[in-house]
Design a protein around this motif. Structure first.
Motif, PDB file in Angstrom:
ATOM      1  N   LYS A 199       0.822  -1.218   0.000  1.00  0.00           N
ATOM      2  CA  LYS A 199       0.000   0.000   0.000  1.00  0.00           C
ATOM      3  C   LYS A 199       0.858   1.272   0.000  1.00  0.00           C
ATOM      4  O   LYS A 199       0.546   2.232  -0.664  1.00  0.00           O
ATOM      5  N   GLN A 200       1.970   1.250   0.768  1.00  0.00           N
ATOM      6  CA  GLN A 200       2.809   2.449   0.837  1.00  0.00           C
ATOM      7  C   GLN A 200       3.715   2.548  -0.384  1.00  0.00           C
ATOM      8  O   GLN A 200       4.303   3.578  -0.629  1.00  0.00           O
ATOM      9  N   ASN A 201       3.844   1.445  -1.130  1.00  0.00           N
ATOM     10  CA  ASN A 201       4.850   1.424  -2.184  1.00  0.00           C
ATOM     11  C   ASN A 201       4.369   1.881  -3.550  1.00  0.00           C
ATOM     12  O   ASN A 201       5.171   1.986  -4.463  1.00  0.00           O
ATOM     13  N   LEU A 202       3.092   2.101  -3.674  1.00  0.00           N
ATOM     14  CA  LEU A 202       2.607   2.573  -4.969  1.00  0.00           C
ATOM     15  C   LEU A 202       3.239   3.922  -5.258  1.00  0.00           C
ATOM     16  O   LEU A 202       3.105   4.857  -4.479  1.00  0.00           O
ATOM     17  N   GLN A 203       3.929   4.026  -6.376  1.00  0.00           N
ATOM     18  CA  GLN A 203       4.638   5.271  -6.699  1.00  0.00           C
ATOM     19  C   GLN A 203       4.137   5.811  -8.033  1.00  0.00           C
ATOM     20  O   GLN A 203       4.167   5.089  -9.034  1.00  0.00           O
ATOM     21  N   ILE A 204       3.738   7.061  -8.030  1.00  0.00           N
ATOM     22  CA  ILE A 204       3.368   7.678  -9.306  1.00  0.00           C
ATOM     23  C   ILE A 204       4.651   7.871 -10.144  1.00  0.00           C
ATOM     24  O   ILE A 204       5.753   7.862  -9.609  1.00  0.00           O
ATOM     25  N   ASP A 205       4.466   8.076 -11.439  1.00  0.00           N
ATOM     26  CA  ASP A 205       5.618   8.221 -12.334  1.00  0.00           C
ATOM     27  C   ASP A 205       5.811   9.703 -12.689  1.00  0.00           C
ATOM     28  O   ASP A 205       5.027  10.271 -13.454  1.00  0.00           O
ATOM     29  N   PRO A 206       6.863  10.344 -12.124  1.00  0.00           N
ATOM     30  CA  PRO A 206       7.058  11.788 -12.337  1.00  0.00           C
ATOM     31  C   PRO A 206       7.211  12.163 -13.811  1.00  0.00           C
ATOM     32  O   PRO A 206       6.689  13.193 -14.244  1.00  0.00           O
ATOM     33  N   GLU A 207       7.912  11.317 -14.580  1.00  0.00           N
ATOM     34  CA  GLU A 207       8.154  11.647 -16.003  1.00  0.00           C
ATOM     35  C   GLU A 207       6.849  11.656 -16.779  1.00  0.00           C
ATOM     36  O   GLU A 207       6.580  12.524 -17.603  1.00  0.00           O
ATOM     37  N   ARG A 208       6.054  10.640 -16.521  1.00  0.00           N
ATOM     38  CA  ARG A 208       4.792  10.488 -17.254  1.00  0.00           C
ATOM     39  C   ARG A 208       3.873  11.681 -16.958  1.00  0.00           C
ATOM     40  O   ARG A 208       3.246  12.237 -17.847  1.00  0.00           O
ATOM     41  N   LEU A 209       3.813  12.063 -15.678  1.00  0.00           N
ATOM     42  CA  LEU A 209       2.981  13.206 -15.295  1.00  0.00           C
ATOM     43  C   LEU A 209       3.484  14.472 -15.988  1.00  0.00           C
ATOM     44  O   LEU A 209       2.709  15.230 -16.586  1.00  0.00           O
ATOM     45  N   TRP A 210       4.797  14.680 -15.937  1.00  0.00           N
ATOM     46  CA  TRP A 210       5.383  15.894 -16.534  1.00  0.00           C
ATOM     47  C   TRP A 210       5.112  15.919 -18.041  1.00  0.00           C
ATOM     48  O   TRP A 210       4.722  16.948 -18.602  1.00  0.00           O
ATOM     49  N   ASP A 211       5.311  14.761 -18.685  1.00  0.00           N
ATOM     50  CA  ASP A 211       5.099  14.699 -20.141  1.00  0.00           C
ATOM     51  C   ASP A 211       3.657  15.076 -20.495  1.00  0.00           C
ATOM     52  O   ASP A 211       3.410  15.765 -21.484  1.00  0.00           O
ATOM     53  N   GLU A 212       2.712  14.631 -19.681  1.00  0.00           N
ATOM     54  CA  GLU A 212       1.305  14.953 -19.992  1.00  0.00           C
ATOM     55  C   GLU A 212       1.006  16.428 -19.736  1.00  0.00           C
ATOM     56  O   GLU A 212       0.209  17.043 -20.453  1.00  0.00           O
ATOM     57  N   ILE A 213       1.653  17.008 -18.711  1.00  0.00           N
ATOM     58  CA  ILE A 213       1.456  18.451 -18.473  1.00  0.00           C
ATOM     59  C   ILE A 213       1.989  19.219 -19.689  1.00  0.00           C
ATOM     60  O   ILE A 213       1.345  20.144 -20.193  1.00  0.00           O
ATOM     61  N   LEU A 215      -5.534  18.595  -5.725  1.00  0.00           N
ATOM     62  CA  LEU A 215      -4.123  19.000  -5.746  1.00  0.00           C
ATOM     63  C   LEU A 215      -4.020  20.278  -6.560  1.00  0.00           C
ATOM     64  O   LEU A 215      -4.627  20.371  -7.634  1.00  0.00           O
ATOM     65  N   HIS A 216      -3.249  21.255  -6.078  1.00  0.00           N
ATOM     66  CA  HIS A 216      -3.142  22.535  -6.788  1.00  0.00           C
ATOM     67  C   HIS A 216      -1.807  23.174  -6.462  1.00  0.00           C
ATOM     68  O   HIS A 216      -1.231  22.899  -5.406  1.00  0.00           O
ATOM     69  N   ILE A 217      -1.319  24.022  -7.359  1.00  0.00           N
ATOM     70  CA  ILE A 217      -0.149  24.827  -6.999  1.00  0.00           C
ATOM     71  C   ILE A 217      -0.619  25.894  -5.997  1.00  0.00           C
ATOM     72  O   ILE A 217      -1.773  26.325  -6.039  1.00  0.00           O
ATOM     73  N   GLU A 218       0.300  26.320  -5.136  1.00  0.00           N
ATOM     74  CA  GLU A 218      -0.112  27.263  -4.086  1.00  0.00           C
ATOM     75  C   GLU A 218      -0.603  28.595  -4.651  1.00  0.00           C
ATOM     76  O   GLU A 218      -1.512  29.203  -4.104  1.00  0.00           O
ATOM     77  N   GLN A 219       0.013  29.053  -5.718  1.00  0.00           N
ATOM     78  CA  GLN A 219      -0.293  30.356  -6.329  1.00  0.00           C
ATOM     79  C   GLN A 219       0.123  31.521  -5.434  1.00  0.00           C
ATOM     80  O   GLN A 219      -0.314  32.653  -5.633  1.00  0.00           O
ATOM     81  N   GLY A 234      -4.789  24.415 -11.995  1.00  0.00           N
ATOM     82  CA  GLY A 234      -5.895  23.534 -12.364  1.00  0.00           C
ATOM     83  C   GLY A 234      -5.431  22.277 -13.068  1.00  0.00           C
ATOM     84  O   GLY A 234      -5.801  21.155 -12.693  1.00  0.00           O
ATOM     85  N   VAL A 235      -4.561  22.466 -14.054  1.00  0.00           N
ATOM     86  CA  VAL A 235      -4.094  21.339 -14.873  1.00  0.00           C
ATOM     87  C   VAL A 235      -3.418  20.277 -13.997  1.00  0.00           C
ATOM     88  O   VAL A 235      -3.678  19.074 -14.128  1.00  0.00           O
ATOM     89  N   LEU A 236      -2.559  20.746 -13.063  1.00  0.00           N
ATOM     90  CA  LEU A 236      -1.855  19.780 -12.212  1.00  0.00           C
ATOM     91  C   LEU A 236      -2.847  18.925 -11.425  1.00  0.00           C
ATOM     92  O   LEU A 236      -2.631  17.727 -11.235  1.00  0.00           O
ATOM     93  N   GLY A 237      -3.932  19.529 -10.993  1.00  0.00           N
ATOM     94  CA  GLY A 237      -4.904  18.795 -10.183  1.00  0.00           C
ATOM     95  C   GLY A 237      -5.635  17.708 -10.954  1.00  0.00           C
ATOM     96  O   GLY A 237      -6.014  16.678 -10.395  1.00  0.00           O
ATOM     97  N   VAL A 238      -5.857  17.945 -12.256  1.00  0.00           N
ATOM     98  CA  VAL A 238      -6.540  16.930 -13.075  1.00  0.00           C
ATOM     99  C   VAL A 238      -5.530  15.879 -13.535  1.00  0.00           C
ATOM    100  O   VAL A 238      -5.765  14.674 -13.403  1.00  0.00           O
ATOM    101  N   LEU A 239      -4.385  16.344 -14.053  1.00  0.00           N
ATOM    102  CA  LEU A 239      -3.421  15.383 -14.584  1.00  0.00           C
ATOM    103  C   LEU A 239      -2.709  14.610 -13.464  1.00  0.00           C
ATOM    104  O   LEU A 239      -2.374  13.434 -13.629  1.00  0.00           O
ATOM    105  N   GLY A 240      -2.514  15.261 -12.317  1.00  0.00           N
ATOM    106  CA  GLY A 240      -1.958  14.557 -11.149  1.00  0.00           C
ATOM    107  C   GLY A 240      -2.920  13.463 -10.695  1.00  0.00           C
ATOM    108  O   GLY A 240      -2.505  12.361 -10.321  1.00  0.00           O
ATOM    109  N   ALA A 241      -4.207  13.764 -10.755  1.00  0.00           N
ATOM    110  CA  ALA A 241      -5.226  12.770 -10.379  1.00  0.00           C
ATOM    111  C   ALA A 241      -5.253  11.627 -11.393  1.00  0.00           C
ATOM    112  O   ALA A 241      -5.375  10.454 -11.027  1.00  0.00           O
ATOM    113  N   LEU A 242      -5.121  11.982 -12.655  1.00  0.00           N
ATOM    114  CA  LEU A 242      -5.103  10.945 -13.704  1.00  0.00           C
ATOM    115  C   LEU A 242      -3.896  10.022 -13.504  1.00  0.00           C
ATOM    116  O   LEU A 242      -3.998   8.799 -13.633  1.00  0.00           O
TER     117      LEU A 242
END
Ligand code: GLV
Ligand code: MN
Ligand code: MN
Length: 420
Positions: A2-16, A190-194, A96-104
């Motif tokens: 459960k603790q080991n699930l890791q999102i993929d930073p490259e994949r997220l960045w590429d989609e942004i 999830l959102h950037i602080e702004q 906004g974008v980070l919150g949708v794509l981070g969730a995806l």
């Protein structure tokens, strides 16, 4: 596991980066106003990606999109995460974008691990969060939460006179589900602080405990159109002259309630807007914000008095309508706890923070337990094409989002007497 699930930073960045081309500007930002063809393109992209992960995508009659991954239990409402894909006219790549794509990306991580959650998990793209084309902001989450009437929101017009409903129909995103008839077990955004606090303190995660109160007003000041060459100064009823006085007053009101109050006139239309006509009418918006409702009450009274006083000397008329009134939001303690635990277990430094910007999570919190996660943004700059959050910072936010949702899912399972 459960603790080991890791999102993929490259994949997220590429989609942004990939989606930032839809409406991308030469200065590196995005101009993707809500319900335009560019918005349709990014919605189509999102739908296709979510369906590729086996999600069912539904759309409500305000255009909000919900991509659902089933859980163990069909009878438990989903835990949702998301934000918005529309931008300001000179918006950045992350608001906004980070919150949708981070969730995806979080959902994709679950999908690839074959992880079965207790509740279904959804990614949401709310319509018209920005309020840049159709004021006010956060309009679909507002209807979702019962803060705005559906018909009122649908009839809001853009500067060209096109209604929200017409624009939604045109891009083909008016769905069959009635907005608000979509129960949620919880919502995480999830959102950037702004703003500059996280960066200044070297903190990686903001545990968002609430949102300051926001009020928006539309003001019309009416005098008389008149020839600029022939109308003697004492006979003029110049609406722009009084409007500029009100702009200064808005600034002064915010300064008088320092350090937390802010006040902005960001939109103004001068009519008829011709060099040789004394302006007969001016339309503008006022945005007032403060964490305390009673200070906002005082600021609102001062604004109303300022408008009346500014109109007196030239005998002008004024009309004021309050189009947004989001009281200060206090997020759900369980959701906040899940975010805090997620940041701690992922090894990130953190601080509690109250949001200065409005967010869909604020309205959603009226109908479902909700909270937010902030990541830093460079120099606190947002609503600007130069807005920047690094790949690592985006990834940290998405990782905490995933863990927070899983923490909340375990809580739900426990509440239902199911062991995870
Ligand atoms: C949303 O972008 C806001 O106005 O805070
Ligand atoms: Mn936003
Ligand atoms: Mn914004």
């Amino acid at each position: 596991m459960k603790q080991n699930l890791q999102i993929d930073p490259e994949r997220l960045w590429d989609e942004i980066m990939e989606t930032s081309k839809i409406g991308g500007t030469p200065k590196g930002g995005i101009n993707r106003l809500t319900l335009t063809d560019l918005d349709r393109q990014v919605r189509d992209w999102f739908k296709q990606k979510a369906e590729g992960l086996g999600c069912i995508v539904t759309v409500d009659d305000m255009g909000a999109m919900f991509a659902r991954r089933p859980g163990q239990r069909k009878d438990v409402p989903p835990i949702a995460m998301g934000s918005h894909l529309d931008t300001q006219p000179t918006g950045g790549k992350f608001d906004g974008v980070l919150g949708v794509l981070g969730a995806l990306e979080a959902l994709r991580t679950l999908h690839e691990a074959g992880y079965e959650t207790f509740a279904p998990i959804e990614v949401v793209n709310w319509t018209n969060e920005e309020g840049a084309r159709f004021a006010p902001a956060m309009v679909s989450s507002g209807v979702f939460a019962g803060a705005f009437e559906h018909d009122w929101a649908s009839s809001r017009k853009d500067p060209d006179g096109i209604t929200f409903a017409e624009a939604l129909e045109k891009i083909g995103y008016r769905g069959p589900e009635k907005c608000g008839e979509h129960p949620l077990s919880g919502f995480f955004e999830l959102h950037i602080e702004q703003g500059p606090l996280l960066e200044a303190e070297g903190k990686e995660i903001g545990v968002v405990t609430g949102i300051q109160g926001i009020r928006w007003f539309e003001v019309t000041v009416t005098g008389q159109d008149a020839h600029s060459g022939t109308t003697p100064m004492p006979r003029r009823r110049n609406a722009l002259l009084s409007a500029t006085g009100i702009v200064e007053k808005v600034n002064a009101i915010a300064l008088a309630h320092a350090p937390l109050a802010v006040g902005t006139v960001g939109l103004m239309q001068v009519r008829p807007n011709s060099p040789n006509v004394v302006p007969g009418e001016v339309f503008f918006t006022v945005d007032l914000r403060h964490p305390e409702a009673k200070t906002l009450d005082a600021m609102e009274s001062e604004l109303r008095a300022a408008i009346t006083n500014a109109c007196k000397p030239q005998n002008l008329e004024s009309k004021v309508s309050k189009i947004l009134d989001q009281p200060p939001v206090h997020f759900d303690q369980d959701c906040i706890g899940c975010v805090r635990e997620a940041a701690k277990n992922s090894g990130y430094s953190m601080r509690d923070i109250v949001s200065g910007a409005g967010h869909d999570a604020g309205y959603v919190s009226r109908v479902a337990p909700a909270s937010m996660i902030f990541v830093p943004c460079h120099n606190g700059i947002s609503h600007n094409e130069a807005e920047f959050t690094s790949k690592e910072q985006c990834a940290a936010g998405a990782q905490v989002l995933l863990q927070a949702v899983l923490n909340y899912d375990r809580k739900l399972a426990e509440r239902h007497g199911s062991k995870r």
